[in-house]
Design a protein around this motif. Structure first.
Motif, PDB file in Angstrom:
ATOM      1  N   GLY A   5       0.816  -1.211   0.000  1.00 12.76           N
ATOM      2  CA  GLY A   5       0.000   0.000   0.000  1.00 12.76           C
ATOM      3  C   GLY A   5       0.847   1.256   0.000  1.00 12.76           C
ATOM      4  N   TRP A   6       0.311   2.287  -0.598  1.00  6.08           N
ATOM      5  CA  TRP A   6       1.007   3.563  -0.705  1.00  6.08           C
ATOM      6  C   TRP A   6       0.792   4.401   0.539  1.00  6.08           C
ATOM      7  CZ3 TRP A   6       4.405   4.570  -4.397  1.00  6.08           C
ATOM      8  CH2 TRP A   6       4.340   3.825  -5.587  1.00  6.08           C
ATOM      9  N   VAL A   7       1.821   5.162   0.916  1.00  5.86           N
ATOM     10  CA  VAL A   7       1.730   6.191   1.938  1.00  5.86           C
ATOM     11  C   VAL A   7       2.074   7.494   1.229  1.00  5.86           C
ATOM     12  CG1 VAL A   7       2.669   7.089   4.100  1.00  5.86           C
ATOM     13  CG2 VAL A   7       2.395   4.607   3.777  1.00  5.86           C
ATOM     14  N   ILE A   8       1.171   8.448   1.315  1.00  2.00           N
ATOM     15  CA  ILE A   8       1.380   9.738   0.646  1.00  2.00           C
ATOM     16  C   ILE A   8       1.890  10.748   1.659  1.00  2.00           C
ATOM     17  CG2 ILE A   8       0.267  11.608  -0.651  1.00  2.00           C
ATOM     18  CD1 ILE A   8       0.396   8.896  -2.156  1.00  2.00           C
ATOM     19  N   HIS A   9       3.048  11.340   1.373  1.00  2.00           N
ATOM     20  CA  HIS A   9       3.636  12.390   2.206  1.00  2.00           C
ATOM     21  C   HIS A   9       3.426  13.706   1.443  1.00  2.00           C
ATOM     22  CE1 HIS A   9       5.527   9.226   4.585  1.00  2.00           C
ATOM     23  NE2 HIS A   9       6.000   8.705   3.459  1.00  2.00           N
ATOM     24  N   SER A  10       2.237  14.275   1.608  1.00  3.79           N
ATOM     25  CA  SER A  10       1.845  15.449   0.814  1.00  3.79           C
ATOM     26  C   SER A  10       2.800  16.622   0.963  1.00  3.79           C
ATOM     27  CB  SER A  10       0.427  15.886   1.193  1.00  3.79           C
ATOM     28  OG  SER A  10      -0.481  14.870   0.889  1.00  3.79           O
ATOM     29  N   ALA A  11       3.216  16.927   2.185  1.00  8.47           N
ATOM     30  CA  ALA A  11       4.091  18.074   2.416  1.00  8.47           C
ATOM     31  C   ALA A  11       5.441  17.902   1.715  1.00  8.47           C
ATOM     32  CB  ALA A  11       4.299  18.288   3.914  1.00  8.47           C
ATOM     33  N   LEU A  12       5.883  16.654   1.558  1.00  6.26           N
ATOM     34  CA  LEU A  12       7.169  16.378   0.912  1.00  6.26           C
ATOM     35  C   LEU A  12       7.024  16.113  -0.586  1.00  6.26           C
ATOM     36  CD1 LEU A  12       8.651  13.946   3.597  1.00  6.26           C
ATOM     37  CD2 LEU A  12       9.046  16.413   3.365  1.00  6.26           C
ATOM     38  N   LYS A  13       5.776  15.934  -1.031  1.00  3.62           N
ATOM     39  CA  LYS A  13       5.490  15.588  -2.420  1.00  3.62           C
ATOM     40  C   LYS A  13       6.144  14.252  -2.790  1.00  3.62           C
ATOM     41  CE  LYS A  13       5.423  18.997  -5.389  1.00  3.62           C
ATOM     42  NZ  LYS A  13       5.770  20.175  -6.185  1.00  3.62           N
ATOM     43  N   GLU A  34      -2.266   1.731  -9.824  1.00  2.00           N
ATOM     44  CA  GLU A  34      -3.326   2.313  -8.993  1.00  2.00           C
ATOM     45  C   GLU A  34      -2.930   3.646  -8.364  1.00  2.00           C
ATOM     46  OE1 GLU A  34      -4.028  -0.840  -6.218  1.00  2.00           O
ATOM     47  OE2 GLU A  34      -5.179  -2.018  -7.680  1.00  2.00           O
ATOM     48  N   LEU A  35      -1.659   3.991  -8.378  1.00  2.00           N
ATOM     49  CA  LEU A  35      -1.196   5.211  -7.712  1.00  2.00           C
ATOM     50  C   LEU A  35      -1.952   6.466  -8.148  1.00  2.00           C
ATOM     51  CD1 LEU A  35       0.658   6.645  -5.714  1.00  2.00           C
ATOM     52  CD2 LEU A  35       2.431   6.669  -7.492  1.00  2.00           C
ATOM     53  N   PRO A  36      -2.248   6.676  -9.428  1.00  2.00           N
ATOM     54  CA  PRO A  36      -2.967   7.901  -9.800  1.00  2.00           C
ATOM     55  C   PRO A  36      -4.338   8.053  -9.136  1.00  2.00           C
ATOM     56  CG  PRO A  36      -1.944   6.942 -11.720  1.00  2.00           C
ATOM     57  CD  PRO A  36      -1.797   5.939 -10.610  1.00  2.00           C
ATOM     58  N   GLY A  40      -4.738  12.091  -2.605  1.00  2.00           N
ATOM     59  CA  GLY A  40      -3.613  12.939  -2.243  1.00  2.00           C
ATOM     60  C   GLY A  40      -2.437  12.898  -3.197  1.00  2.00           C
ATOM     61  N   TRP A  41      -2.396  11.886  -4.074  1.00  2.00           N
ATOM     62  CA  TRP A  41      -1.269  11.789  -5.005  1.00  2.00           C
ATOM     63  C   TRP A  41      -1.453  12.745  -6.171  1.00  2.00           C
ATOM     64  CZ3 TRP A  41      -0.485  10.429 -10.186  1.00  2.00           C
ATOM     65  CH2 TRP A  41       0.852  10.263 -10.549  1.00  2.00           C
ATOM     66  N   ARG A  42      -0.337  13.324  -6.608  1.00  2.00           N
ATOM     67  CA  ARG A  42      -0.336  14.172  -7.798  1.00  2.00           C
ATOM     68  C   ARG A  42       0.848  13.772  -8.673  1.00  2.00           C
ATOM     69  NH1 ARG A  42      -0.024  19.034  -4.258  1.00  2.00           N
ATOM     70  NH2 ARG A  42       1.795  19.434  -5.534  1.00  2.00           N
ATOM     71  N   GLY A  43       0.767  14.086  -9.936  1.00  2.00           N
ATOM     72  CA  GLY A  43       1.796  13.703 -10.893  1.00  2.00           C
ATOM     73  C   GLY A  43       3.151  14.328 -10.676  1.00  2.00           C
ATOM     74  N   ASP A  44       3.227  15.386  -9.871  1.00  7.49           N
ATOM     75  CA  ASP A  44       4.530  16.008  -9.606  1.00  7.49           C
ATOM     76  C   ASP A  44       5.193  15.442  -8.348  1.00  7.49           C
ATOM     77  OD1 ASP A  44       2.689  17.210  -7.877  1.00  7.49           O
ATOM     78  OD2 ASP A  44       3.638  19.180  -7.985  1.00  7.49           O
ATOM     79  N   PHE A  45       4.631  14.380  -7.775  1.00 13.04           N
ATOM     80  CA  PHE A  45       5.232  13.729  -6.610  1.00 13.04           C
ATOM     81  C   PHE A  45       6.365  12.805  -7.060  1.00 13.04           C
ATOM     82  CE2 PHE A  45       1.855  13.785  -3.028  1.00 13.04           C
ATOM     83  CZ  PHE A  45       1.616  15.124  -3.247  1.00 13.04           C
ATOM     84  N   ASP A  46       7.366  12.684  -6.213  1.00 19.16           N
ATOM     85  CA  ASP A  46       8.425  11.714  -6.432  1.00 19.16           C
ATOM     86  C   ASP A  46       8.018  10.409  -5.747  1.00 19.16           C
ATOM     87  OD1 ASP A  46      10.236  13.323  -7.942  1.00 19.16           O
ATOM     88  OD2 ASP A  46      10.758  14.384  -6.095  1.00 19.16           O
TER      89      ASP A  46
END
Length: 133
Positions: A5-13, A34-36, A40-46
């Motif tokens: 499972g994914w963990v999204i760190h929004s502040a860190l992108k 499934e990530l997209p 909270g995920w965006r295409g500019d995240f690493d």
């Protein structure tokens, strides 16, 4: 079989995914697909991919990695935004680190994403958070 499972760190992108004992190349591909749709995920995240000690990597054969390479090339072009998105691969095991190092070699030329291998999570996260010149 459980998918990671994914963990999204929004502040860190950064989107983080841990490889567990049951992670196969196929369910890794499904998780990335499934990530997209992960909230909270965006295409500019690493991306930060952590290969845990209990990962077997048995399904990470040269053939499966070539299939994954074709998938990732298309996926990166479609979903990863920005000039040079980054992916950090973390693997503490000297023996298992052969797989991520092979992946880096396979994606060195004509690849949109910059990929690096680390032995620990903190330096990998620091690299992802560095400003891109």
């Amino acid at each position: 079989m459980t998918k990671p499972g994914w963990v999204i760190h929004s502040a860190l992108k950064v989107a983080e995914l841990g490889f567990g004992a049951e992670t196969t190349m196929l369910n890794l591909r499904h998780s990335i697909a499934e990530l997209p749709s992960v909230p909270g995920w965006r295409g500019d995240f690493d991306m930060l991919l952590v290969i845990r000690d209990d990962s077997s990597l048995d399904s990470f054969t040269m053939e499966s990695m070539k299939t994954h390479q074709a998938f990732m090339r298309t996926w990166n072009e479609r979903y990863r935004k920005g000039h040079s998105p980054k992916t950090a691969l973390v693997c503490a095991s000297d023996l298992k680190r052969i797989i991520p190092e092979l992946w880096v070699a396979m994606t060195r030329e004509n690849w949109k994403t910059r990929i690096r291998v680390f032995t620990h999570r903190d330096p990998a996260l620091a690299w992802l958070c560095e400003a891109t010149a």
